[in-house]
Design a protein around this motif. Structure first.
Motif, PDB file in Angstrom:
ATOM      1  N   UNK A  13       0.885  -1.166   0.000  1.00 54.34           N
ATOM      2  CA  UNK A  13       0.000   0.000   0.000  1.00 54.34           C
ATOM      3  C   UNK A  13       0.921   1.214   0.000  1.00 54.34           C
ATOM      4  N   UNK A  14       1.009   1.935  -1.120  1.00 56.13           N
ATOM      5  CA  UNK A  14       2.084   2.904  -1.315  1.00 56.13           C
ATOM      6  C   UNK A  14       1.785   4.338  -0.880  1.00 56.13           C
ATOM      7  N   UNK A  15       0.567   4.601  -0.402  1.00 55.36           N
ATOM      8  CA  UNK A  15       0.132   5.989  -0.260  1.00 55.36           C
ATOM      9  C   UNK A  15      -0.070   6.436   1.178  1.00 55.36           C
ATOM     10  N   UNK A  16       0.536   5.721   2.134  1.00 47.94           N
ATOM     11  CA  UNK A  16       0.492   6.222   3.504  1.00 47.94           C
ATOM     12  C   UNK A  16       1.480   7.380   3.638  1.00 47.94           C
ATOM     13  N   UNK A  17       1.368   8.141   4.723  1.00 46.14           N
ATOM     14  CA  UNK A  17       2.329   9.217   4.982  1.00 46.14           C
ATOM     15  C   UNK A  17       3.492   8.600   5.752  1.00 46.14           C
ATOM     16  N   UNK A  18       4.670   8.517   5.139  1.00 41.05           N
ATOM     17  CA  UNK A  18       5.777   7.815   5.779  1.00 41.05           C
ATOM     18  C   UNK A  18       6.499   8.679   6.812  1.00 41.05           C
ATOM     19  N   UNK A  19       7.380   8.050   7.553  1.00 42.99           N
ATOM     20  CA  UNK A  19       8.335   8.801   8.373  1.00 42.99           C
ATOM     21  C   UNK A  19       9.239   9.565   7.410  1.00 42.99           C
ATOM     22  N   UNK A  20       9.663  10.788   7.753  1.00 42.98           N
ATOM     23  CA  UNK A  20      10.498  11.564   6.824  1.00 42.98           C
ATOM     24  C   UNK A  20      11.717  10.812   6.282  1.00 42.98           C
ATOM     25  N   UNK A  21      12.273   9.916   7.089  1.00 47.36           N
ATOM     26  CA  UNK A  21      13.457   9.183   6.629  1.00 47.36           C
ATOM     27  C   UNK A  21      13.114   8.174   5.539  1.00 47.36           C
ATOM     28  N   UNK A  65      -1.497  14.789  -6.858  1.00 48.36           N
ATOM     29  CA  UNK A  65      -2.583  15.661  -7.297  1.00 48.36           C
ATOM     30  C   UNK A  65      -2.134  17.125  -7.305  1.00 48.36           C
ATOM     31  N   UNK A  66      -0.867  17.355  -7.680  1.00 43.47           N
ATOM     32  CA  UNK A  66      -0.348  18.711  -7.806  1.00 43.47           C
ATOM     33  C   UNK A  66       0.064  19.356  -6.504  1.00 43.47           C
ATOM     34  N   UNK A  67      -0.078  18.632  -5.389  1.00 43.31           N
ATOM     35  CA  UNK A  67       0.276  19.169  -4.075  1.00 43.31           C
ATOM     36  C   UNK A  67       1.533  18.465  -3.576  1.00 43.31           C
ATOM     37  N   UNK A  68       2.578  19.222  -3.255  1.00 45.34           N
ATOM     38  CA  UNK A  68       3.795  18.619  -2.712  1.00 45.34           C
ATOM     39  C   UNK A  68       3.500  18.009  -1.349  1.00 45.34           C
ATOM     40  N   UNK A  69       3.851  16.753  -1.196  1.00 43.36           N
ATOM     41  CA  UNK A  69       3.638  16.088   0.101  1.00 43.36           C
ATOM     42  C   UNK A  69       4.633  14.940   0.260  1.00 43.36           C
ATOM     43  N   UNK A  70       4.812  14.515   1.483  1.00 38.83           N
ATOM     44  CA  UNK A  70       5.742  13.433   1.786  1.00 38.83           C
ATOM     45  C   UNK A  70       5.207  12.128   1.213  1.00 38.83           C
ATOM     46  N   UNK A  71       6.045  11.433   0.471  1.00 43.14           N
ATOM     47  CA  UNK A  71       5.634  10.225  -0.245  1.00 43.14           C
ATOM     48  C   UNK A  71       6.629   9.105   0.006  1.00 43.14           C
ATOM     49  N   UNK A  72       6.132   7.918   0.291  1.00 45.00           N
ATOM     50  CA  UNK A  72       6.989   6.766   0.570  1.00 45.00           C
ATOM     51  C   UNK A  72       7.840   6.399  -0.644  1.00 45.00           C
ATOM     52  N   UNK A  73       9.089   6.029  -0.380  1.00 44.88           N
ATOM     53  CA  UNK A  73      10.010   5.634  -1.453  1.00 44.88           C
ATOM     54  C   UNK A  73      10.158   4.119  -1.570  1.00 44.88           C
TER      55      UNK A  73
END
Length: 289
Positions: free
Chosen positions: A180-188, A196-204
């Motif tokens: 499930x790739x779209x949770x808000x990850x830890x910054x690390x 959707x055009x909005x900058x946000x933290x994304x899991x790598x």
């Protein structure tokens, strides 16, 4: 909390009625909670819609999110065969079966879209996937979900470094994993890229798996039918070359774009009720009152 296994005795139709009642109550409060977050997220994701359209879409989305919770609980309480029987049509199944034949393995991308838990037993028919599992803080709920997952023939691994190693090993051996790739990850564990055009933290994690293994990427989503008599599964071929870019920002941006396309099939079915557009300290806080 009582043992949720009693849900096996309650008809799905009754659980859905209860879910719709809960959704109605949630939509009475637009200052906090699921409805409030859903409205904020849909306003950000679909800026071309007017206020009334966002309101209607948000109410529909909250109802569908509540239905997803009820349906997921029901499928956890039932044997796997019950969930498999709820799948009435699979669109482009060949995309999945071709990917599973890939010697470099297959990584199934399953966003928080529709009733993803309902297709869990269905996809296990095709092999023994390695899946990360994060225990719930509620002991009774955790045991309930764990018992359901252990009825399947998958391999559960923790959401830590050992789990990541297990996922890589599975793919290297030509097997398949589900993320499930779209949770808000830890910054690390993430980078800031557009969704959707909005900058946000994304899991790598998914992108790094694709980079290092060359595995085939497939999107899976599961939606209840309009008449509520069963579910349809959609298989999407995620074939953008940028998904495999050595530049992690390019790769995660491409993955977010692929997820957007999956969501846009039925936008109200996405789980908009969480703070997806958050994470990095230098980004605006869209959820501040």
């Amino acid at each position: 909390m009582p043992n949720p296994s009693f849900l096996k005795f309650i008809p799905l139709s009754l659980l859905r009625i209860f879910a719709k009642m809960v959704a109605w109550f949630l939509c009475q409060n637009d200052r906090k909670g699921m409805y409030w977050k859903t409205k904020i997220n849909l306003t950000l994701a679909y800026p071309h819609l007017d206020e009334k359209q966002i309101e209607n879409m948000s109410k529909s989305s909250v109802q569908k999110q509540c239905l997803t919770y009820a349906e997921s609980a029901k499928c956890w309480a039932m044997p796997p065969e019950w969930s498999v029987a709820q799948i009435k049509q699979v669109h482009q199944l060949n995309i999945l079966t071709d990917a599973l034949a890939n010697p470099k393995g297959a990584l199934i991308i399953t966003p928080h879209l529709g009733t993803w838990e309902m297709m869990n037993a269905w996809v296990h028919q095709y092999g023994t996937p390695t899946i990360m599992y994060k225990p719930s803080k509620n002991p009774a709920l955790n045991q309930f979900v764990l018992d359901a997952r252990q009825q399947l023939n998958g391999t559960l691994v923790p959401t830590d470094a050992n789990g990541v190693k297990a996922l890589f090993k599975t793919l290297k051996q030509g097997g398949f994993s589900v993320i499930l790739p779209d949770h808000v990850p830890h910054p690390s564990g993430g980078v800031v890229v557009p969704f959707f055009g909005i900058d946000c933290l994304t899991s790598t994690l998914a992108s790094k798996m694709a980079q290092k293994t060359g595995c085939k990427l497939v999107g899976l989503s599961c939606f209840r039918r309009a008449d509520e008599k069963g579910f349809d599964v959609y298989c999407d071929d995620l074939d953008d070359p940028n998904l495999y870019s050595p530049d992690i920002h390019i790769a995660t941006t491409a993955l977010n774009q692929a997820i957007e396309q999956m969501i846009n099939r039925l936008p109200e079915e996405y789980m908009w009720g969480y703070k997806r557009f958050k994470g990095a300290p230098n980004l605006p806080n869209f959820y501040a009152h």
